[in-house]
Design an enzyme around this catalytic site. Structure first.
Site, PDB file in Angstrom:
ATOM      1  N   TYR A  15       0.806  -1.221   0.000  1.00  0.00           N
ATOM      2  CA  TYR A  15       0.000   0.000   0.000  1.00  0.00           C
ATOM      3  C   TYR A  15       0.840   1.272   0.000  1.00  0.00           C
ATOM      4  O   TYR A  15       0.296   2.367  -0.144  1.00  0.00           O
ATOM      5  CB  TYR A  15      -0.922   0.025   1.229  1.00  0.00           C
ATOM      6  CG  TYR A  15      -1.858  -1.142   1.314  1.00  0.00           C
ATOM      7  CD1 TYR A  15      -2.888  -1.290   0.394  1.00  0.00           C
ATOM      8  CD2 TYR A  15      -1.718  -2.104   2.304  1.00  0.00           C
ATOM      9  CE1 TYR A  15      -3.756  -2.370   0.459  1.00  0.00           C
ATOM     10  CE2 TYR A  15      -2.582  -3.190   2.373  1.00  0.00           C
ATOM     11  CZ  TYR A  15      -3.596  -3.317   1.455  1.00  0.00           C
ATOM     12  OH  TYR A  15      -4.440  -4.392   1.519  1.00  0.00           O
ATOM     13  N   HIS A  20      -4.273   6.222  -1.245  1.00  0.00           N
ATOM     14  CA  HIS A  20      -4.819   6.255   0.114  1.00  0.00           C
ATOM     15  C   HIS A  20      -3.745   6.545   1.151  1.00  0.00           C
ATOM     16  O   HIS A  20      -4.063   6.825   2.314  1.00  0.00           O
ATOM     17  CB  HIS A  20      -5.491   4.909   0.414  1.00  0.00           C
ATOM     18  CG  HIS A  20      -6.857   5.031   1.028  1.00  0.00           C
ATOM     19  ND1 HIS A  20      -7.609   6.188   1.036  1.00  0.00           N
ATOM     20  CD2 HIS A  20      -7.629   4.109   1.686  1.00  0.00           C
ATOM     21  CE1 HIS A  20      -8.766   5.981   1.650  1.00  0.00           C
ATOM     22  NE2 HIS A  20      -8.794   4.733   2.054  1.00  0.00           N
ATOM     23  N   PHE A  66      -4.381   0.023   9.972  1.00  0.00           N
ATOM     24  CA  PHE A  66      -5.184   0.072   8.747  1.00  0.00           C
ATOM     25  C   PHE A  66      -6.150   1.248   8.852  1.00  0.00           C
ATOM     26  O   PHE A  66      -6.547   1.681   9.934  1.00  0.00           O
ATOM     27  CB  PHE A  66      -5.908  -1.238   8.445  1.00  0.00           C
ATOM     28  CG  PHE A  66      -4.989  -2.293   7.899  1.00  0.00           C
ATOM     29  CD1 PHE A  66      -4.574  -2.254   6.579  1.00  0.00           C
ATOM     30  CD2 PHE A  66      -4.511  -3.307   8.717  1.00  0.00           C
ATOM     31  CE1 PHE A  66      -3.708  -3.208   6.073  1.00  0.00           C
ATOM     32  CE2 PHE A  66      -3.647  -4.264   8.221  1.00  0.00           C
ATOM     33  CZ  PHE A  66      -3.238  -4.214   6.888  1.00  0.00           C
ATOM     34  N   ASN A  68      -9.321   2.031   8.358  1.00  0.00           N
ATOM     35  CA  ASN A  68     -10.626   2.127   9.026  1.00  0.00           C
ATOM     36  C   ASN A  68     -10.571   1.947  10.542  1.00  0.00           C
ATOM     37  O   ASN A  68     -11.602   1.953  11.198  1.00  0.00           O
ATOM     38  CB  ASN A  68     -11.623   1.134   8.416  1.00  0.00           C
ATOM     39  CG  ASN A  68     -11.114  -0.282   8.434  1.00  0.00           C
ATOM     40  OD1 ASN A  68     -10.003  -0.551   8.886  1.00  0.00           O
ATOM     41  ND2 ASN A  68     -11.914  -1.198   7.928  1.00  0.00           N
ATOM     42  N   ASP A  93      -5.811  11.704   2.084  1.00  0.00           N
ATOM     43  CA  ASP A  93      -6.148  11.803   0.663  1.00  0.00           C
ATOM     44  C   ASP A  93      -7.567  12.325   0.502  1.00  0.00           C
ATOM     45  O   ASP A  93      -8.440  12.013   1.305  1.00  0.00           O
ATOM     46  CB  ASP A  93      -6.006  10.432  -0.008  1.00  0.00           C
ATOM     47  CG  ASP A  93      -6.918   9.379   0.618  1.00  0.00           C
ATOM     48  OD1 ASP A  93      -6.803   9.148   1.840  1.00  0.00           O
ATOM     49  OD2 ASP A  93      -7.754   8.795  -0.099  1.00  0.00           O
ATOM     50  N   ASN A 114     -13.156   6.554   5.455  1.00  0.00           N
ATOM     51  CA  ASN A 114     -13.224   5.683   6.629  1.00  0.00           C
ATOM     52  C   ASN A 114     -12.173   5.992   7.685  1.00  0.00           C
ATOM     53  O   ASN A 114     -12.367   5.679   8.860  1.00  0.00           O
ATOM     54  CB  ASN A 114     -13.145   4.222   6.208  1.00  0.00           C
ATOM     55  CG  ASN A 114     -14.465   3.720   5.645  1.00  0.00           C
ATOM     56  OD1 ASN A 114     -15.505   4.356   5.811  1.00  0.00           O
ATOM     57  ND2 ASN A 114     -14.428   2.586   4.970  1.00  0.00           N
TER      58      ASN A 114
END
Length: 225
Positions: A15, A20, A66, A68, A93, A114
């Site tokens: 990632y 994100h 993470f 969320n 973002d 989220n």
């Protein structure tokens, strides 16, 4: 005066370069600017740095929970050090802003993001500052998740990085609490005009090229879990 700078993103090399993770990119840039290093703090489930600015303690944080679940990390650190929501700035973002632009605001809804949704829940408040880093919108609601979890094009990545460099020029105002001055600097710093696209080989010289219309409507972004 700000006491905690947070960047939102997802942990893991898969990632690292995705849209994100723009918040992580910004915190990394701030850490370099302030000549400090982030290290893993398991008690706060994140990468953290503690430094000083004009005699005041300043924390930098990248939650490793993470996207969320970002609020768990932020709230744990804020509660322990008695940091109020209005003393927190969160970089994230923003699909409703084009690559190359950044907006600063305080408070407001999470707009389907989220990471912000989690912060609202765990801080019990939306009264924190946000640095909204433009990553653009795919134009189709069904493509939102794929969009934020993929790498931006080289042109978009360059525009995002240039915008971040411009925000660093406002860092002294941000950290000292001169938010009106910081806002004016960030919002009036315009990205360079993009070069017009080259015509396809099948097009005759001089044929005008019309860019596709981008849907500016925000959609819920579902971070990696």
């Amino acid at each position: 005066m700000l006491k905690l700078l947070v960047g939102l993103g997802n942990p893991g090399p898969e990632y690292e370069a995705t849209r994100h993770n723009a918040g992580f990119w910004w915190i990394d840039a701030v850490a370099r600017e302030l000549k400090t290093n982030l290290s893993l703090e398991r008690g706060y489930n994140g990468l953290m740095a503690r430094t000083t600015y004009k005699g005041q303690t300043l924390w930098l944080l990248e939650p490793m929970t993470f996207m969320n679940e970002s609020g768990k990390s932020v709230a744990a650190l804020a509660r322990f050090f008695k940091i109020q929501p209005e003393e927190i700035l969160v970089a994230h973002d923003e699909m409703d802003i084009v690559p190359g632009e950044v907006k600063l605001k305080r408070g407001g809804g999470h707009a389907g993001h989220n990471g912000l949704r989690s912060l609202h829940a765990h801080l019990g408040s939306d009264d924190y500052w946000r640095l909204r880093i433009g990553v653009g919108h795919p134009g189709v609601k069904s493509e939102v998740v794929n969009w934020v979890l993929k790498k931006p094009s080289p042109d978009h990545r360059a525009a995002i990085e240039d915008a971040m460099i411009r925000t660093l020029q406002a860092l002294p105002d941000l950290l000292s609490g001169a938010m009106d001055k910081a806002t004016m600097h960030i919002h009036t710093s315009k990205p360079p005009r993009p070069k017009p696209p080259k015509p396809h080989k099948s097009e005759a010289p001089g044929t005008p090229t019309t860019p596709a219309t981008v849907d500016k409507n925000l959609a819920d972004s579902k971070p990696a879990a």
